[in-house]
Design a protein around this motif. Sequence first.
Motif, PDB file in Angstrom:
ATOM      1  N   MET A 185       0.849  -1.176   0.000  1.00 54.94           N
ATOM      2  CA  MET A 185       0.000   0.000   0.000  1.00 54.94           C
ATOM      3  C   MET A 185       0.895   1.240   0.000  1.00 54.94           C
ATOM      4  O   MET A 185       2.007   1.207   0.524  1.00 54.94           O
ATOM      5  N   LEU A 186       0.413   2.309  -0.578  1.00 51.88           N
ATOM      6  CA  LEU A 186       1.180   3.549  -0.618  1.00 51.88           C
ATOM      7  C   LEU A 186       1.155   4.201   0.756  1.00 51.88           C
ATOM      8  O   LEU A 186       0.102   4.610   1.240  1.00 51.88           O
ATOM      9  N   GLU A 187       2.321   4.258   1.383  1.00 51.48           N
ATOM     10  CA  GLU A 187       2.433   4.807   2.740  1.00 51.48           C
ATOM     11  C   GLU A 187       2.928   6.246   2.690  1.00 51.48           C
ATOM     12  O   GLU A 187       3.601   6.660   1.743  1.00 51.48           O
ATOM     13  N   PRO A 188       2.656   7.036   3.758  1.00 48.85           N
ATOM     14  CA  PRO A 188       3.133   8.426   3.782  1.00 48.85           C
ATOM     15  C   PRO A 188       4.657   8.489   3.802  1.00 48.85           C
ATOM     16  O   PRO A 188       5.327   7.616   4.354  1.00 48.85           O
ATOM     17  N   LEU A 189       5.193   9.536   3.202  1.00 53.60           N
ATOM     18  CA  LEU A 189       6.622   9.806   3.250  1.00 53.60           C
ATOM     19  C   LEU A 189       6.951  10.458   4.585  1.00 53.60           C
ATOM     20  O   LEU A 189       6.244  11.369   5.035  1.00 53.60           O
ATOM     21  N   VAL A 190       8.002   9.991   5.231  1.00 59.39           N
ATOM     22  CA  VAL A 190       8.408  10.571   6.515  1.00 59.39           C
ATOM     23  C   VAL A 190       9.077  11.918   6.247  1.00 59.39           C
ATOM     24  O   VAL A 190      10.104  11.999   5.567  1.00 59.39           O
ATOM     25  N   LEU A 191       8.477  12.982   6.779  1.00 60.99           N
ATOM     26  CA  LEU A 191       8.984  14.341   6.582  1.00 60.99           C
ATOM     27  C   LEU A 191       9.273  15.002   7.921  1.00 60.99           C
ATOM     28  O   LEU A 191       8.692  14.639   8.949  1.00 60.99           O
ATOM     29  N   LYS A 192      10.168  15.997   7.891  1.00 58.65           N
ATOM     30  CA  LYS A 192      10.447  16.842   9.048  1.00 58.65           C
ATOM     31  C   LYS A 192      10.108  18.279   8.679  1.00 58.65           C
ATOM     32  O   LYS A 192      10.286  18.684   7.514  1.00 58.65           O
ATOM     33  N   LEU A 208      -1.922  12.838   2.043  1.00 59.14           N
ATOM     34  CA  LEU A 208      -0.884  11.816   2.198  1.00 59.14           C
ATOM     35  C   LEU A 208       0.502  12.408   1.981  1.00 59.14           C
ATOM     36  O   LEU A 208       1.452  12.061   2.681  1.00 59.14           O
ATOM     37  N   CYS A 209       0.641  13.310   1.007  1.00 57.32           N
ATOM     38  CA  CYS A 209       1.947  13.894   0.686  1.00 57.32           C
ATOM     39  C   CYS A 209       2.573  14.585   1.896  1.00 57.32           C
ATOM     40  O   CYS A 209       3.791  14.531   2.084  1.00 57.32           O
ATOM     41  N   PHE A 210       1.760  15.248   2.709  1.00 56.28           N
ATOM     42  CA  PHE A 210       2.296  16.068   3.793  1.00 56.28           C
ATOM     43  C   PHE A 210       1.936  15.540   5.180  1.00 56.28           C
ATOM     44  O   PHE A 210       2.221  16.191   6.191  1.00 56.28           O
ATOM     45  N   SER A 211       1.338  14.378   5.258  1.00 54.53           N
ATOM     46  CA  SER A 211       0.696  13.948   6.506  1.00 54.53           C
ATOM     47  C   SER A 211       1.650  13.838   7.689  1.00 54.53           C
ATOM     48  O   SER A 211       1.286  14.169   8.825  1.00 54.53           O
ATOM     49  N   THR A 212       2.885  13.395   7.487  1.00 54.36           N
ATOM     50  CA  THR A 212       3.775  13.148   8.631  1.00 54.36           C
ATOM     51  C   THR A 212       4.361  14.429   9.211  1.00 54.36           C
ATOM     52  O   THR A 212       5.119  14.376  10.188  1.00 54.36           O
ATOM     53  N   LEU A 213       4.012  15.580   8.660  1.00 53.73           N
ATOM     54  CA  LEU A 213       4.410  16.852   9.266  1.00 53.73           C
ATOM     55  C   LEU A 213       3.554  17.176  10.487  1.00 53.73           C
ATOM     56  O   LEU A 213       3.878  18.104  11.246  1.00 53.73           O
ATOM     57  N   ALA A 246      -2.263  11.390  15.693  1.00 56.57           N
ATOM     58  CA  ALA A 246      -3.625  11.194  16.203  1.00 56.57           C
ATOM     59  C   ALA A 246      -4.600  12.183  15.569  1.00 56.57           C
ATOM     60  O   ALA A 246      -5.709  11.814  15.155  1.00 56.57           O
ATOM     61  N   GLU A 247      -4.187  13.454  15.475  1.00 52.96           N
ATOM     62  CA  GLU A 247      -5.070  14.468  14.891  1.00 52.96           C
ATOM     63  C   GLU A 247      -5.281  14.210  13.403  1.00 52.96           C
ATOM     64  O   GLU A 247      -6.390  14.374  12.884  1.00 52.96           O
ATOM     65  N   ARG A 248      -4.212  13.826  12.732  1.00 50.79           N
ATOM     66  CA  ARG A 248      -4.296  13.575  11.299  1.00 50.79           C
ATOM     67  C   ARG A 248      -5.239  12.406  11.006  1.00 50.79           C
ATOM     68  O   ARG A 248      -6.098  12.485  10.125  1.00 50.79           O
ATOM     69  N   ILE A 249      -5.080  11.317  11.744  1.00 52.04           N
ATOM     70  CA  ILE A 249      -5.903  10.132  11.504  1.00 52.04           C
ATOM     71  C   ILE A 249      -7.364  10.414  11.831  1.00 52.04           C
ATOM     72  O   ILE A 249      -8.270   9.993  11.096  1.00 52.04           O
ATOM     73  N   ALA A 250      -7.599  11.147  12.916  1.00 53.94           N
ATOM     74  CA  ALA A 250      -8.976  11.463  13.300  1.00 53.94           C
ATOM     75  C   ALA A 250      -9.682  12.270  12.212  1.00 53.94           C
ATOM     76  O   ALA A 250     -10.888  12.118  11.986  1.00 53.94           O
ATOM     77  N   PHE A 251      -8.925  13.124  11.512  1.00 48.46           N
ATOM     78  CA  PHE A 251      -9.510  13.933  10.448  1.00 48.46           C
ATOM     79  C   PHE A 251      -9.707  13.116   9.171  1.00 48.46           C
ATOM     80  O   PHE A 251     -10.729  13.238   8.485  1.00 48.46           O
ATOM     81  N   ARG A 252      -8.735  12.266   8.833  1.00 47.58           N
ATOM     82  CA  ARG A 252      -8.776  11.541   7.566  1.00 47.58           C
ATOM     83  C   ARG A 252      -9.741  10.355   7.570  1.00 47.58           C
ATOM     84  O   ARG A 252     -10.314  10.016   6.523  1.00 47.58           O
ATOM     85  N   MET A 253      -9.913   9.719   8.723  1.00 43.68           N
ATOM     86  CA  MET A 253     -10.687   8.482   8.748  1.00 43.68           C
ATOM     87  C   MET A 253     -12.109   8.654   8.224  1.00 43.68           C
ATOM     88  O   MET A 253     -12.581   7.827   7.424  1.00 43.68           O
ATOM     89  N   LYS A 270     -12.218  19.995  12.642  1.00 39.80           N
ATOM     90  CA  LYS A 270     -11.289  21.106  12.462  1.00 39.80           C
ATOM     91  C   LYS A 270     -10.042  20.601  11.748  1.00 39.80           C
ATOM     92  O   LYS A 270      -9.453  19.607  12.151  1.00 39.80           O
ATOM     93  N   PRO A 271      -9.636  21.258  10.658  1.00 44.55           N
ATOM     94  CA  PRO A 271      -8.427  20.824   9.923  1.00 44.55           C
ATOM     95  C   PRO A 271      -7.209  20.749  10.845  1.00 44.55           C
ATOM     96  O   PRO A 271      -6.944  21.682  11.615  1.00 44.55           O
ATOM     97  N   TYR A 272      -6.486  19.659  10.774  1.00 43.00           N
ATOM     98  CA  TYR A 272      -5.354  19.405  11.688  1.00 43.00           C
ATOM     99  C   TYR A 272      -4.126  20.242  11.349  1.00 43.00           C
ATOM    100  O   TYR A 272      -3.224  20.353  12.164  1.00 43.00           O
ATOM    101  N   TRP A 273      -4.078  20.834  10.163  1.00 41.81           N
ATOM    102  CA  TRP A 273      -2.869  21.557   9.757  1.00 41.81           C
ATOM    103  C   TRP A 273      -2.912  23.039  10.146  1.00 41.81           C
ATOM    104  O   TRP A 273      -1.950  23.751   9.930  1.00 41.81           O
ATOM    105  N   ARG A 274      -4.013  23.491  10.685  1.00 40.19           N
ATOM    106  CA  ARG A 274      -4.133  24.940  11.011  1.00 40.19           C
ATOM    107  C   ARG A 274      -3.700  25.222  12.436  1.00 40.19           C
ATOM    108  O   ARG A 274      -3.699  24.368  13.289  1.00 40.19           O
TER     109      ARG A 274
END
Length: 505
Positions: free
Chosen positions: A209-216, A426-431, A435-442, A501-505
């Motif tokens: 499966m296509l997994e997120p890229l680990v980003l900093k 998915l492109c930016f998810s690991t930034l 928990a917040e990201r998954i709760a929003f995406r699910m 609420k969007p997790y990236w804001r």
Amino acid sequence: MDTEIELKFLVSPDVANRLPTLLQSYQILKQDQQHLANTYFDTADLALRKMDAGLRIRSQNGEMEQTVKLAGSQVGGLHQRPEYNVPLTVHTPDLSLFPARIWPEGVNPAQIQQSLQPLFSTDFLRRRWLLVIDGTEIELALDEGEVQAGDRREPIHELELELVKGDASQLFELAEVLVKEGGLRLGAVSKAKRGYQLAGLSPKPRLQMLEPLVLKPEDTCEQTMVALLHKGLCHWQHHEEGWLAESDSSLDWLAQLREGVSLVHQTLLLFGEQLSHRVNSGWIDDLLWLQQQLSWLDRAQMLTYLTADKGHYLRRLDCRKTLTCELMARQELLPDEAQLQALLYSARYGRLMLGLTHWLYRQDWRAGLSPTQVTQLAAPVASLARQRLDDSWHVLRHSALGEPRLDGERYIQQKGKLRRNLMVGLCFSTLYPEAERIAFRMPWLDILRGIEDLDMLSPLLDLRDELNEQDAAELDEWLARKQRFLLKALEQSRAQALLLKPYWR
């Protein structure tokens, strides 16, 4: 030491007949053919394989040479690896003949030497042409033969273009001329890797499966873009190889291939402003073309699911047998294995893969950028990520998915838009915090699955008018129940998703 810079292609058998004519317009310094017998060695615990090294003895015209290739890099079908060659007088490898400095830290070649054993072999006829193009020397090698491990064999039909000296761009220009003729596919798997797989010493490609890229957060836009493109291209080629290797030719491989293509496409769109004209607009057209060529996969997966286990999904319908037979007939109209192989060896497909490989190798996006674009590429990716996620969210909220109520047809029409939105995430998810990201995406993933389930009924709707009156009435009632249930679940998930609420804001 030599560092190989070469492009590897898997070719259809007819290329051998066409190649000499294609090369007549070039200056040929040398042309020959030779029979090459190669034996590959490693330890029982694959000490060399674990360090991404390969050791072989090549026999040619009564002479022998041992070669070790160490870990290098690969982009698409472009391979760059350090290579060391030493002549031998006996058909037994001797690691002490290589310079001690070549081995990675902590590796004890003397210890490896004690446990070396032959694992598999390759035996092929190599036809070579040494060309000179504007002062650049390129060797073409057409190999035809087989890989052998015990009593197992696989054919070899490969073309390698190796830079002998000069400008690597000429390598790609020559490759593009050859690719235009069709029958060539960039190869990500070496003969050695095929040998390990054939011998059962290396696993065959597994579905991933296509997994997120680990980003900093401090990663730059340029670093992120390059990493995403490499990830997408790798995922794409991995599943291309996997589909070709699988005897059952599962649609899941092609679906994941399409995911890799989609990631490459989405990445070029996300970073387009920073790259400006340096992105070849033809790639976008070709990527859209390729995704269109694979658009039938959704229907194919639906039909596969509906007909599985003799139509188990339709088990409550008295007309199940009739429907299953009709659905299976529709399956027969879908592209077959030969048509798909033709696509993967087509000129347009090869040109797209080659162009992306060349662009990544040369880091072509850096040339001709304005000072503003240079600054943007060097900036941390976190700010761009927020902007792109906001843009994607705005598009989604102002689509039909943001309307008060949707019917089944309108939901199905939003499938592509929702997939693109989730790919941006998915492109930016690991930034962002998991928990917040998954709760929003699910909830949105649930909505996508619900839309796919709703669309699963489409092939049945298409068959409705081909049934007799009684069977059609039964199907109508069954479909109505299914649709009511799925729409109710979709509306509940969508109501929940739109409140988050969007997790990236």
